[in-house]
Design a protein around this motif. Sequence first.
Motif, PDB file in Angstrom:
ATOM      1  N   LYS A 183     -75.434 -18.796   2.595  1.00 23.59           N
ATOM      2  CA  LYS A 183     -74.673 -17.553   2.591  1.00 23.59           C
ATOM      3  C   LYS A 183     -73.908 -17.415   3.900  1.00 23.59           C
ATOM      4  CE  LYS A 183     -75.289 -12.668   1.586  1.00 23.59           C
ATOM      5  NZ  LYS A 183     -76.249 -11.630   1.245  1.00 23.59           N
ATOM      6  N   LYS A 184     -72.646 -17.015   3.806  1.00 21.31           N
ATOM      7  CA  LYS A 184     -71.824 -16.823   5.006  1.00 21.31           C
ATOM      8  C   LYS A 184     -72.353 -15.646   5.817  1.00 21.31           C
ATOM      9  CE  LYS A 184     -67.581 -18.465   2.860  1.00 21.31           C
ATOM     10  NZ  LYS A 184     -66.216 -18.131   2.456  1.00 21.31           N
ATOM     11  N   PRO A 185     -72.320 -15.769   7.131  1.00 17.46           N
ATOM     12  CA  PRO A 185     -72.742 -14.613   7.941  1.00 17.46           C
ATOM     13  C   PRO A 185     -71.693 -13.497   7.855  1.00 17.46           C
ATOM     14  CG  PRO A 185     -72.070 -16.444   9.351  1.00 17.46           C
ATOM     15  CD  PRO A 185     -71.985 -16.923   7.935  1.00 17.46           C
ATOM     16  N   VAL A 186     -72.158 -12.319   7.505  1.00 18.55           N
ATOM     17  CA  VAL A 186     -71.280 -11.170   7.324  1.00 18.55           C
ATOM     18  C   VAL A 186     -71.904  -9.977   8.032  1.00 18.55           C
ATOM     19  CG1 VAL A 186     -70.293  -9.587   5.614  1.00 18.55           C
ATOM     20  CG2 VAL A 186     -70.502 -12.007   5.074  1.00 18.55           C
ATOM     21  N   VAL A 187     -71.111  -9.197   8.731  1.00 21.65           N
ATOM     22  CA  VAL A 187     -71.583  -7.963   9.353  1.00 21.65           C
ATOM     23  C   VAL A 187     -71.407  -6.844   8.335  1.00 21.65           C
ATOM     24  CG1 VAL A 187     -71.208  -6.305  11.209  1.00 21.65           C
ATOM     25  CG2 VAL A 187     -71.008  -8.759  11.665  1.00 21.65           C
ATOM     26  N   ILE A 188     -72.480  -6.096   8.092  1.00 22.03           N
ATOM     27  CA  ILE A 188     -72.441  -5.001   7.119  1.00 22.03           C
ATOM     28  C   ILE A 188     -72.830  -3.689   7.799  1.00 22.03           C
ATOM     29  CG2 ILE A 188     -72.887  -6.425   5.089  1.00 22.03           C
ATOM     30  CD1 ILE A 188     -75.761  -4.484   6.318  1.00 22.03           C
ATOM     31  N   ASP A 189     -72.475  -2.588   7.171  1.00 22.00           N
ATOM     32  CA  ASP A 189     -72.953  -1.266   7.573  1.00 22.00           C
ATOM     33  C   ASP A 189     -74.086  -0.902   6.626  1.00 22.00           C
ATOM     34  OD1 ASP A 189     -71.052  -0.742   9.607  1.00 22.00           O
ATOM     35  OD2 ASP A 189     -69.577  -0.132   8.107  1.00 22.00           O
ATOM     36  N   ALA A 190     -75.114  -0.263   7.152  1.00 23.80           N
ATOM     37  CA  ALA A 190     -76.243   0.141   6.312  1.00 23.80           C
ATOM     38  C   ALA A 190     -76.895   1.375   6.891  1.00 23.80           C
ATOM     39  CB  ALA A 190     -77.266  -0.990   6.214  1.00 23.80           C
ATOM     40  N   VAL A 191     -77.466   2.178   6.010  1.00 21.43           N
ATOM     41  CA  VAL A 191     -78.236   3.350   6.425  1.00 21.43           C
ATOM     42  C   VAL A 191     -79.565   3.326   5.686  1.00 21.43           C
ATOM     43  CG1 VAL A 191     -76.267   4.820   6.992  1.00 21.43           C
ATOM     44  CG2 VAL A 191     -77.194   4.856   4.686  1.00 21.43           C
ATOM     45  N   ARG A 192     -80.592   3.807   6.346  1.00 17.08           N
ATOM     46  CA  ARG A 192     -81.901   3.935   5.709  1.00 17.08           C
ATOM     47  C   ARG A 192     -82.024   5.363   5.199  1.00 17.08           C
ATOM     48  NH1 ARG A 192     -87.754   2.506   8.279  1.00 17.08           N
ATOM     49  NH2 ARG A 192     -88.798   2.146   6.298  1.00 17.08           N
ATOM     50  N   LYS A 206     -77.565  -1.389  20.048  1.00 20.69           N
ATOM     51  CA  LYS A 206     -78.692  -0.474  20.223  1.00 20.69           C
ATOM     52  C   LYS A 206     -79.006   0.315  18.955  1.00 20.69           C
ATOM     53  CE  LYS A 206     -76.995   1.358  23.986  1.00 20.69           C
ATOM     54  NZ  LYS A 206     -76.797   2.250  25.130  1.00 20.69           N
ATOM     55  N   ASP A 207     -77.962   0.771  18.230  1.00 20.13           N
ATOM     56  CA  ASP A 207     -78.211   1.545  17.012  1.00 20.13           C
ATOM     57  C   ASP A 207     -78.952   0.720  15.973  1.00 20.13           C
ATOM     58  OD1 ASP A 207     -77.123   3.926  17.882  1.00 20.13           O
ATOM     59  OD2 ASP A 207     -75.175   3.602  16.937  1.00 20.13           O
ATOM     60  N   GLY A 208     -78.577  -0.552  15.831  1.00 16.13           N
ATOM     61  CA  GLY A 208     -79.255  -1.419  14.866  1.00 16.13           C
ATOM     62  C   GLY A 208     -80.703  -1.651  15.237  1.00 16.13           C
ATOM     63  N   VAL A 209     -80.954  -1.913  16.510  1.00 12.99           N
ATOM     64  CA  VAL A 209     -82.332  -2.120  16.975  1.00 12.99           C
ATOM     65  C   VAL A 209     -83.142  -0.848  16.765  1.00 12.99           C
ATOM     66  CG1 VAL A 209     -83.770  -2.545  19.003  1.00 12.99           C
ATOM     67  CG2 VAL A 209     -81.721  -3.932  18.606  1.00 12.99           C
ATOM     68  N   HIS A 210     -82.576   0.285  17.125  1.00 12.07           N
ATOM     69  CA  HIS A 210     -83.267   1.569  16.963  1.00 12.07           C
ATOM     70  C   HIS A 210     -83.594   1.820  15.486  1.00 12.07           C
ATOM     71  CE1 HIS A 210     -84.139   5.811  18.226  1.00 12.07           C
ATOM     72  NE2 HIS A 210     -84.023   5.943  16.921  1.00 12.07           N
ATOM     73  N   ALA A 211     -82.645   1.537  14.599  1.00 12.08           N
ATOM     74  CA  ALA A 211     -82.861   1.785  13.169  1.00 12.08           C
ATOM     75  C   ALA A 211     -84.008   0.946  12.619  1.00 12.08           C
ATOM     76  CB  ALA A 211     -81.577   1.497  12.391  1.00 12.08           C
ATOM     77  N   LEU A 212     -84.165  -0.279  13.103  1.00 17.03           N
ATOM     78  CA  LEU A 212     -85.230  -1.142  12.594  1.00 17.03           C
ATOM     79  C   LEU A 212     -86.580  -0.877  13.240  1.00 17.03           C
ATOM     80  CD1 LEU A 212     -83.557  -4.631  12.137  1.00 17.03           C
ATOM     81  CD2 LEU A 212     -84.241  -3.002  10.386  1.00 17.03           C
ATOM     82  N   THR A 213     -86.604  -0.293  14.424  1.00 20.25           N
ATOM     83  CA  THR A 213     -87.872  -0.083  15.115  1.00 20.25           C
ATOM     84  C   THR A 213     -88.400   1.340  14.983  1.00 20.25           C
ATOM     85  OG1 THR A 213     -86.731   0.360  17.214  1.00 20.25           O
ATOM     86  CG2 THR A 213     -87.428  -1.913  16.796  1.00 20.25           C
ATOM     87  N   ALA A 225     -88.110   9.990  11.329  1.00 17.25           N
ATOM     88  CA  ALA A 225     -87.315   9.004  10.595  1.00 17.25           C
ATOM     89  C   ALA A 225     -85.933   8.872  11.219  1.00 17.25           C
ATOM     90  CB  ALA A 225     -87.188   9.427   9.135  1.00 17.25           C
ATOM     91  N   TYR A 226     -85.466   7.648  11.283  1.00 15.22           N
ATOM     92  CA  TYR A 226     -84.136   7.373  11.821  1.00 15.22           C
ATOM     93  C   TYR A 226     -83.193   7.160  10.653  1.00 15.22           C
ATOM     94  CZ  TYR A 226     -80.351   5.238  14.412  1.00 15.22           C
ATOM     95  OH  TYR A 226     -79.127   4.968  14.960  1.00 15.22           O
ATOM     96  N   VAL A 227     -82.350   8.117  10.394  1.00 13.02           N
ATOM     97  CA  VAL A 227     -81.366   8.010   9.325  1.00 13.02           C
ATOM     98  C   VAL A 227     -80.022   8.372   9.931  1.00 13.02           C
ATOM     99  CG1 VAL A 227     -80.654   8.834   7.059  1.00 13.02           C
ATOM    100  CG2 VAL A 227     -83.075   8.635   7.595  1.00 13.02           C
ATOM    101  N   ILE A 228     -79.106   7.409   9.966  1.00 14.68           N
ATOM    102  CA  ILE A 228     -77.781   7.652  10.527  1.00 14.68           C
ATOM    103  C   ILE A 228     -76.765   7.465   9.412  1.00 14.68           C
ATOM    104  CG2 ILE A 228     -77.571   5.262  11.335  1.00 14.68           C
ATOM    105  CD1 ILE A 228     -75.954   6.352  13.692  1.00 14.68           C
ATOM    106  N   PRO A 229     -75.873   8.418   9.203  1.00 14.59           N
ATOM    107  CA  PRO A 229     -74.935   8.303   8.078  1.00 14.59           C
ATOM    108  C   PRO A 229     -73.814   7.314   8.357  1.00 14.59           C
ATOM    109  CG  PRO A 229     -74.501  10.286   9.335  1.00 14.59           C
ATOM    110  CD  PRO A 229     -75.729   9.654   9.932  1.00 14.59           C
ATOM    111  N   PHE A 230     -73.179   6.860   7.280  1.00 17.43           N
ATOM    112  CA  PHE A 230     -71.961   6.075   7.444  1.00 17.43           C
ATOM    113  C   PHE A 230     -70.946   6.951   8.161  1.00 17.43           C
ATOM    114  CE2 PHE A 230     -73.455   3.892   3.479  1.00 17.43           C
ATOM    115  CZ  PHE A 230     -73.623   2.645   4.056  1.00 17.43           C
ATOM    116  N   PRO A 231     -70.004   6.354   8.894  1.00 14.68           N
ATOM    117  CA  PRO A 231     -69.013   7.162   9.610  1.00 14.68           C
ATOM    118  C   PRO A 231     -68.222   8.098   8.718  1.00 14.68           C
ATOM    119  CG  PRO A 231     -68.904   4.867  10.301  1.00 14.68           C
ATOM    120  CD  PRO A 231     -69.872   4.940   9.151  1.00 14.68           C
ATOM    121  N   ASP A 232     -68.048   7.772   7.437  1.00 12.51           N
ATOM    122  CA  ASP A 232     -67.262   8.635   6.567  1.00 12.51           C
ATOM    123  C   ASP A 232     -68.102   9.644   5.792  1.00 12.51           C
ATOM    124  OD1 ASP A 232     -68.286   6.422   5.310  1.00 12.51           O
ATOM    125  OD2 ASP A 232     -66.429   5.849   4.334  1.00 12.51           O
TER     126      ASP A 232
END
Length: 101
Positions: free
Chosen positions: A6-15, A62-69, A80-87
């Motif tokens: 699988k090609k490496p792709v950067v994605i946006d995600a929220v929990r 930092k946001d990605g690390v924070h979201a996973l930890t 709970a760490y829940v950050i919305p998509f920018p839109d």
Amino acid sequence: MPAFRKKPVVIDAVRINEPMVIASLEGEMRAQAGDWIIKGVKGELYPCNDDVFRQSYDPIGKDGVHALTAPGPKDSEENAYVIPFPDVVSGVPLDPLVTDS
């Protein structure tokens, strides 16, 4: 059989911290509390189980690390760490996201 990587792709995600129904390219899909909603390379949305997400994606910045930890909604809803998509504005989901009643 040929092998592929699988090609490496950067994605946006929220929990998410509550069940949701997502309008995906494959139709309506249910996401559970603690799952991740991923925005794909063409802007499509789809749910991903937390275990699969952690095996498939590495955090960026930092946001990605924070979201996973940070504790998820199943651990402690107040932490709970829940950050919305920018839109997403003021906690109102995008049209394709519809929360269960």
